[in-house]
Design an enzyme around this catalytic site. Structure first.
Site, PDB file in Angstrom:
ATOM      1  N   ASP A   1      68.903  92.953  38.232  1.00 43.18           N
ATOM      2  CA  ASP A   1      67.500  93.223  37.876  1.00 43.18           C
ATOM      3  C   ASP A   1      67.224  93.879  36.401  1.00 43.18           C
ATOM      4  O   ASP A   1      66.098  94.429  36.029  1.00 43.18           O
ATOM      5  CB  ASP A   1      67.154  94.510  38.800  1.00 43.18           C
TER       6      ASP A   1
ATOM      7  N   ARG B   1      58.835 105.688  44.162  1.00 43.24           N
ATOM      8  CA  ARG B   1      60.130 105.758  42.930  1.00 43.24           C
ATOM      9  C   ARG B   1      59.894 107.059  42.245  1.00 43.24           C
ATOM     10  O   ARG B   1      60.497 108.000  42.430  1.00 43.24           O
ATOM     11  CB  ARG B   1      59.904 104.493  42.173  1.00 43.24           C
TER      12      ARG B   1
ATOM     13  N   HIS C   1      55.434 100.254  42.915  1.00 40.72           N
ATOM     14  CA  HIS C   1      55.204 100.722  41.483  1.00 40.72           C
ATOM     15  C   HIS C   1      53.919 100.683  41.129  1.00 40.72           C
ATOM     16  O   HIS C   1      53.126  99.718  41.458  1.00 40.72           O
ATOM     17  CB  HIS C   1      55.888  99.795  40.388  1.00 40.72           C
TER      18      HIS C   1
ATOM     19  N   CYS D   1      56.532  93.312  34.951  1.00 41.71           N
ATOM     20  CA  CYS D   1      57.883  93.859  35.167  1.00 41.71           C
ATOM     21  C   CYS D   1      58.588  93.561  33.989  1.00 41.71           C
ATOM     22  O   CYS D   1      59.975  94.078  33.738  1.00 41.71           O
ATOM     23  CB  CYS D   1      58.380  93.568  36.561  1.00 41.71           C
TER      24      CYS D   1
END
Length: 273
Positions: free
Chosen positions: A70, A140, A169, A266
């Site tokens: 990731d 998160r 997110h 992202c």
């Protein structure tokens, strides 16, 4: 109307998806048995970089590390405002080693890096508007991190609570169209708690409101330079509404990365000097 929108040159940090895969599940989009087409993922990522550079933006690249699939999601690594770097402390143990490699890149580039003591996932949950920070929590990044980031930067932080696990997110549910005093945003209201929706409505009465379909196609995981909006091509209806507001949609397909719950934003860390 598009001539009235003025793009601002940006500097981005990205990480090549050389080791990208779905090897674990830490959000509803991820399923470890999902096959990732690594060649297609790399081609899509390259197209994003080409699009940024074609529109005059500077792109720096961080070397990927084996075993960190990731790491391509550079936005989660830090928040950079005024040349100051607030690093990350990931919620998932699988991602925590990424922070060290991003910190090293920033330090080598001459930046001082603050390591948070509370869970904080960079621009995934911290959105700089040019006036203050919109800060997500619920899945998160913690509220303690919101206080920590305010003390570090000295800018007002507005906490927003996310309630839909598909939008874990803040950058999956909201993005900034224009920075500065009169800036505007796009957001999906139902991703937020009732109180947070009221806060956003008061702060941004002229915001572009997105639908669940827009959000599920990662239309909210977009990057705007004030005129050009780099957006998932699947978010056609949202792109049309943005064009009606005078913005120029720039479709970039990152569908392979959606298998891991990520998209254009992202993959993009902005460096604000």
């Amino acid at each position: 109307m598009t001539d009235t929108r003025v793009p601002r040159r940006r500097r981005f940090l990205v990480c090549e998806p050389r080791h990208f895969a779905v090897q674990y599940a830490i959000n509803p989009w991820m399923h470890p048995d999902t096959r990732v087409d690594t060649d297609l993922a790399h081609e899509q990522w390259q197209e994003l970089i080409r699009a940024y550079r074609a529109h005059g933006h500077e792109v720096d690249t961080l070397e990927p590390v084996p075993g960190l699939p990731d790491m391509v999601f550079a936005a989660n690594s830090a928040l950079v405002v005024g040349g100051r770097v607030f690093g990350s402390l990931f919620h998932a143990p699988e991602r925590r080693p990424e922070s060290t490699h991003y910190d090293t890149w920033f330090k080598t580039a001459g930046y001082d890096v603050h390591r948070p003591t509370s869970v904080c996932e960079g621009e995934g949950d911290l959105v700089w508007t040019g006036r203050y920070l919109l800060a997500g929590t619920g899945f998160r990044t913690t509220r303690e991190a919101h206080r920590e980031v305010q003390e570090f930067f000295g800018h007002p932080v507005i906490s927003l609570t996310l309630v839909d696990p598909y939008f874990y997110h803040l950058d999956t549910a909201l993005f900034v169209l224009d920075g500065g005093h009169d800036g505007n945003i796009v957001y999906y209201p139902q991703a937020f708690s009732h109180g947070s929706r009221e806060v956003l409505a008061r702060l941004y009465p002229d915001a572009v409101l997105a639908t669940r379909d827009d959000a599920m196609t990662f239309g909210l995981n977009s990057v705007s330079d004030g005129r050009n909006v780099f957006i998932a091509p699947q978010a056609e209806a949202l792109a049309t509404r943005l064009a009606d507001r005078g913005y120029v949609p720039v479709p970039v397909d990152l569908s392979e990365f959606q298998k891991a719950g990520g998209g254009i934003k992202c993959c993009t860390q902005e460096i604000r000097s």
